[in-house]
Design a protein around this motif. Structure first.
Motif, PDB file in Angstrom:
ATOM      1  N   UNK A   3     -16.342   1.837 -21.000  1.00  0.00           N
ATOM      2  CA  UNK A   3     -16.403   2.380 -19.639  1.00  0.00           C
ATOM      3  C   UNK A   3     -15.614   1.446 -18.721  1.00  0.00           C
ATOM      4  N   UNK A   4     -14.815   2.013 -17.830  1.00  0.00           N
ATOM      5  CA  UNK A   4     -14.005   1.222 -16.915  1.00  0.00           C
ATOM      6  C   UNK A   4     -14.239   1.683 -15.480  1.00  0.00           C
ATOM      7  N   UNK A   5     -13.918   0.801 -14.537  1.00  0.00           N
ATOM      8  CA  UNK A   5     -13.985   1.150 -13.123  1.00  0.00           C
ATOM      9  C   UNK A   5     -12.865   0.415 -12.409  1.00  0.00           C
ATOM     10  N   UNK A   6     -12.492   0.919 -11.258  1.00  0.00           N
ATOM     11  CA  UNK A   6     -11.451   0.289 -10.451  1.00  0.00           C
ATOM     12  C   UNK A   6     -11.768   0.530  -8.978  1.00  0.00           C
ATOM     13  N   UNK A   7     -11.460  -0.456  -8.166  1.00  0.00           N
ATOM     14  CA  UNK A   7     -11.628  -0.362  -6.721  1.00  0.00           C
ATOM     15  C   UNK A   7     -10.415  -1.030  -6.098  1.00  0.00           C
ATOM     16  N   UNK A   8      -9.794  -0.371  -5.138  1.00  0.00           N
ATOM     17  CA  UNK A   8      -8.600  -0.953  -4.532  1.00  0.00           C
ATOM     18  C   UNK A   8      -8.260  -0.322  -3.206  1.00  0.00           C
ATOM     19  N   UNK A   9      -7.351  -0.967  -2.514  1.00  0.00           N
ATOM     20  CA  UNK A   9      -6.830  -0.464  -1.244  1.00  0.00           C
ATOM     21  C   UNK A   9      -5.321  -0.369  -1.384  1.00  0.00           C
ATOM     22  N   UNK A  10      -4.756   0.755  -0.978  1.00  0.00           N
ATOM     23  CA  UNK A  10      -3.304   0.913  -1.004  1.00  0.00           C
ATOM     24  C   UNK A  10      -2.810   1.229   0.403  1.00  0.00           C
ATOM     25  N   UNK A  11      -1.557   0.902   0.637  1.00  0.00           N
ATOM     26  CA  UNK A  11      -0.933   1.114   1.939  1.00  0.00           C
ATOM     27  C   UNK A  11       0.306   1.979   1.741  1.00  0.00           C
ATOM     28  N   UNK A  12       0.151   3.307   1.793  1.00  0.00           N
ATOM     29  CA  UNK A  12       1.310   4.193   1.617  1.00  0.00           C
ATOM     30  C   UNK A  12       2.332   3.987   2.725  1.00  0.00           C
ATOM     31  N   UNK A  13       3.588   4.106   2.364  1.00  0.00           N
ATOM     32  CA  UNK A  13       4.675   3.954   3.330  1.00  0.00           C
ATOM     33  C   UNK A  13       4.542   4.997   4.429  1.00  0.00           C
ATOM     34  N   UNK A  14       4.391   4.548   5.666  1.00  0.00           N
ATOM     35  CA  UNK A  14       4.289   5.455   6.803  1.00  0.00           C
ATOM     36  C   UNK A  14       2.942   6.147   6.940  1.00  0.00           C
ATOM     37  N   UNK A  15       1.929   5.711   6.212  1.00  0.00           N
ATOM     38  CA  UNK A  15       0.614   6.348   6.279  1.00  0.00           C
ATOM     39  C   UNK A  15      -0.473   5.348   6.608  1.00  0.00           C
ATOM     40  N   UNK A  16      -1.700   5.804   6.520  1.00  0.00           N
ATOM     41  CA  UNK A  16      -2.850   4.948   6.794  1.00  0.00           C
ATOM     42  C   UNK A  16      -3.332   4.325   5.474  1.00  0.00           C
ATOM     43  N   UNK A  17      -4.017   3.180   5.516  1.00  0.00           N
ATOM     44  CA  UNK A  17      -4.559   2.586   4.289  1.00  0.00           C
ATOM     45  C   UNK A  17      -5.539   3.545   3.614  1.00  0.00           C
TER      46      UNK A  17
END
Length: 91
Positions: A3-17
């Motif tokens: 079982x796996x899990x992931x948590x993250x924040x991304x910052x799309x170009x020209x968008x909101x986090x």
């Protein structure tokens, strides 16, 4: 089975986090083949609605001891179907 899990924040170009949360199950069929199934949820840190995706991944180990692997990922979510090819390995 793993079982796996992931948590993250991304910052799309020209968008909101975007805050992302993913859960998955991986099955190692043998020394060279693996199969994974997962789901992810995306929560924009703004006024946009949340989104999600289902993922299916198959991998083939190029070097079982070094964990180098080539994989194919199929994603179905807000933008429709997406197909990806990836190469993974240790740094």
């Amino acid at each position: 089975m793993v079982a796996t899990w992931a948590l993250g924040v991304s910052y799309p170009w020209g968008g909101v986090p975007v805050l992302g949360l993913g859960l998955g199950l991986s099955l190692v069929a043998n020394e060279v083949w693996s199969l994974g199934l997962g789901a992810s949820l995306f929560l924009p840190l703004g006024l946009e609605p949340p989104g999600g995706a289902l993922l299916l991944r198959a991998g083939y180990a190029l070097d079982p001891e070094g964990k180098g692997e080539v994989g194919v990922r199929v994603r179905y979510g807000d933008g429709g179907f997406a197909l990806g090819l990836e190469l993974t390995g240790p740094l």
